[in-house]
Write a protein that holds these residues in place. Structure first.
Motif, short mmCIF file in Angstrom:
data_model
loop_
_atom_site.label_atom_id
_atom_site.label_comp_id
_atom_site.label_asym_id
_atom_site.label_seq_id
_atom_site.Cartn_x
_atom_site.Cartn_y
_atom_site.Cartn_z
N HIS A 123 0.82 -1.24 0.04
CA HIS A 123 -0.03 -0.23 -0.12
C HIS A 123 1.05 1.11 0.03
CE1 HIS A 123 -3.52 2.02 1.03
NE2 HIS A 123 -3.09 2.82 1.64
N SER A 124 0.96 2.01 -1.06
CA SER A 124 2.04 2.86 -1.21
C SER A 124 1.30 4.40 -1.57
CB SER A 124 3.22 2.75 -2.28
OG SER A 124 2.42 2.59 -3.46
N VAL A 125 2.19 5.46 -1.09
CA VAL A 125 2.00 6.85 -1.41
C VAL A 125 3.31 7.48 -2.24
CG1 VAL A 125 1.66 9.08 -0.60
CG2 VAL A 125 0.47 7.05 0.52
N ARG A 126 2.77 8.17 -3.29
CA ARG A 126 4.09 8.73 -3.86
C ARG A 126 3.95 10.31 -3.58
NH1 ARG A 126 7.18 6.53 -8.13
NH2 ARG A 126 8.37 8.11 -9.25
N LEU A 127 5.24 10.96 -3.51
CA LEU A 127 5.38 12.33 -3.08
C LEU A 127 6.38 12.97 -4.24
CD1 LEU A 127 3.93 14.62 -1.33
CD2 LEU A 127 5.64 13.91 0.27
N SER A 128 6.08 14.03 -4.76
CA SER A 128 7.20 14.51 -5.65
C SER A 128 7.40 16.20 -5.16
CB SER A 128 6.76 14.52 -7.07
OG SER A 128 6.59 13.31 -7.33
N ARG A 129 8.61 16.51 -5.30
CA ARG A 129 9.03 17.88 -4.90
C ARG A 129 10.11 18.34 -6.07
NH1 ARG A 129 9.98 19.38 1.06
NH2 ARG A 129 7.44 19.12 0.98
N LEU A 130 9.99 19.42 -6.28
CA LEU A 130 11.28 20.29 -6.87
C LEU A 130 12.02 21.15 -5.99
CD1 LEU A 130 9.43 21.35 -10.12
CD2 LEU A 130 10.95 19.26 -10.00
N ILE A 131 13.28 20.74 -5.99
CA ILE A 131 14.14 21.56 -5.27
C ILE A 131 15.38 22.17 -6.04
CG2 ILE A 131 13.78 20.32 -2.89
CD1 ILE A 131 16.75 19.02 -3.58
N ARG A 132 16.03 23.06 -5.55
CA ARG A 132 17.22 23.73 -6.41
C ARG A 132 18.44 22.80 -6.30
NH1 ARG A 132 16.96 30.19 -4.75
NH2 ARG A 132 15.36 30.44 -6.10
N ASN A 133 19.11 22.48 -7.19
CA ASN A 133 20.06 21.84 -7.15
C ASN A 133 21.26 22.42 -6.32
OD1 ASN A 133 22.30 20.12 -7.89
ND2 ASN A 133 22.17 20.24 -10.34
N PRO A 134 21.82 21.42 -5.19
CA PRO A 134 22.30 21.92 -4.33
C PRO A 134 23.87 22.00 -4.88
CG PRO A 134 21.69 19.82 -3.75
CD PRO A 134 20.88 20.13 -4.86
N ASP A 135 24.18 20.98 -5.85
CA ASP A 135 25.63 21.22 -6.53
C ASP A 135 25.99 22.64 -7.23
OD1 ASP A 135 25.99 18.56 -5.87
OD2 ASP A 135 25.29 17.81 -7.80
N LEU A 136 24.90 23.33 -7.77
CA LEU A 136 25.13 24.58 -8.19
C LEU A 136 25.35 25.57 -7.20
CD1 LEU A 136 22.19 24.82 -10.96
CD2 LEU A 136 24.75 24.50 -11.06
N PHE A 137 24.74 25.36 -6.19
CA PHE A 137 25.09 26.43 -4.79
C PHE A 137 26.50 26.09 -4.45
CE2 PHE A 137 20.30 26.29 -3.82
CZ PHE A 137 20.03 27.61 -4.13
N LEU A 138 26.87 24.81 -4.18
CA LEU A 138 28.35 24.73 -3.99
C LEU A 138 29.17 25.20 -4.89
CD1 LEU A 138 28.11 21.05 -2.58
CD2 LEU A 138 28.27 23.09 -1.36
N GLU A 139 29.18 25.15 -6.34
CA GLU A 139 29.83 25.49 -7.34
C GLU A 139 29.97 27.07 -7.25
OE1 GLU A 139 28.75 24.23 -11.03
OE2 GLU A 139 29.03 21.92 -10.57
N ALA A 140 28.75 27.72 -6.91
CA ALA A 140 28.87 29.45 -6.61
C ALA A 140 29.35 29.57 -5.48
CB ALA A 140 27.16 29.73 -6.93
N ALA A 141 29.30 28.93 -4.39
CA ALA A 141 29.98 29.25 -3.22
C ALA A 141 31.28 29.08 -3.43
CB ALA A 141 29.40 28.48 -2.07
N LEU A 142 32.01 28.24 -3.98
CA LEU A 142 33.34 27.83 -4.36
C LEU A 142 34.00 28.97 -5.25
CD1 LEU A 142 33.52 24.04 -4.60
CD2 LEU A 142 34.42 25.42 -2.40
N ALA A 143 33.28 29.22 -6.18
CA ALA A 143 33.51 30.44 -7.16
C ALA A 143 33.59 31.76 -6.32
CB ALA A 143 32.83 30.60 -8.33
N ALA A 144 32.79 32.14 -5.48
CA ALA A 144 32.79 33.22 -4.75
C ALA A 144 33.87 33.37 -3.84
CB ALA A 144 31.42 33.43 -4.06
N GLU A 145 34.53 32.15 -3.31
CA GLU A 145 35.62 31.88 -2.09
C GLU A 145 36.83 32.38 -3.13
OE1 GLU A 145 35.94 28.65 -0.14
OE2 GLU A 145 33.93 28.96 1.23
N GLY A 146 36.90 31.89 -4.33
CA GLY A 146 38.08 32.04 -5.27
C GLY A 146 38.31 33.34 -5.50
N GLU A 147 37.28 34.36 -5.58
CA GLU A 147 37.52 35.67 -5.94
C GLU A 147 38.24 36.57 -4.97
OE1 GLU A 147 33.76 37.04 -7.44
OE2 GLU A 147 33.56 35.48 -9.07
#
Length: 147
Positions: A123-147
């Protein structure tokens, strides 16, 4: 004339015949059978609603745990819950409709043993959600630190 009235009073019935008793008993049993079936159907529907609500709550919990980082953001199949091994969950991680979105699909199911057959169903239930890609946040944070 007087004797005719008296004769009528003497022939009046004072009870029920066996046929009337059996007929009323049959009507009573049919009504009780119908009422017991309705109670059984209502009880079964109540249990199913409770299981479905519990499955939705568990799916929301797993989804929030994945978003919080408790579970890794990768697809997984048939993982059991620690509090109840009859409940299992699966996670599907897919590309979202946009480049910065990830779609998470959580399916939570409960094993239902067949009483008449030896099959196991879920007996199952399916739930979907869209989230922002955390990898893009990490890349943006690393790029900001490198500047």
């Amino acid at each position: 004339m007087m004797t005719c009235r008296r004769h009528r009073q003497v022939t009046r019935r004072r009870g029920l015949t066996l046929l009337e008793v059996l007929l009323s008993l049959a009507i009573f049993m049919i009504a009780m059978t119908a009422i017991s079936q309705l109670v059984s159907i209502g009880s079964r529907a109540s249990v199913e609603a409770q299981v479905e609500a519990d499955a939705a709550l568990r799916a929301e919990t797993v989804l929030n745990e994945v978003i919080a980082g408790v579970h890794p953001l990768q697809s997984t199949q048939q993982t059991t819950f620690t509090d109840d091994p009859d409940w299992v969950w699966s996670l599907d991680v897919m590309e979202g409709p946009h480049i910065d979105l990830v779609q998470l699909d959580v399916t939570v199911g409960r094993k239902i043993e067949g009483s008449m057959t030896q099959t196991t169903s879920y007996h199952s239930v399916r739930l979907s959600r869209l989230i922002r890609n955390p990898d893009l946040f990490l890349e943006a944070a690393l790029a900001a630190e490198g500047e």
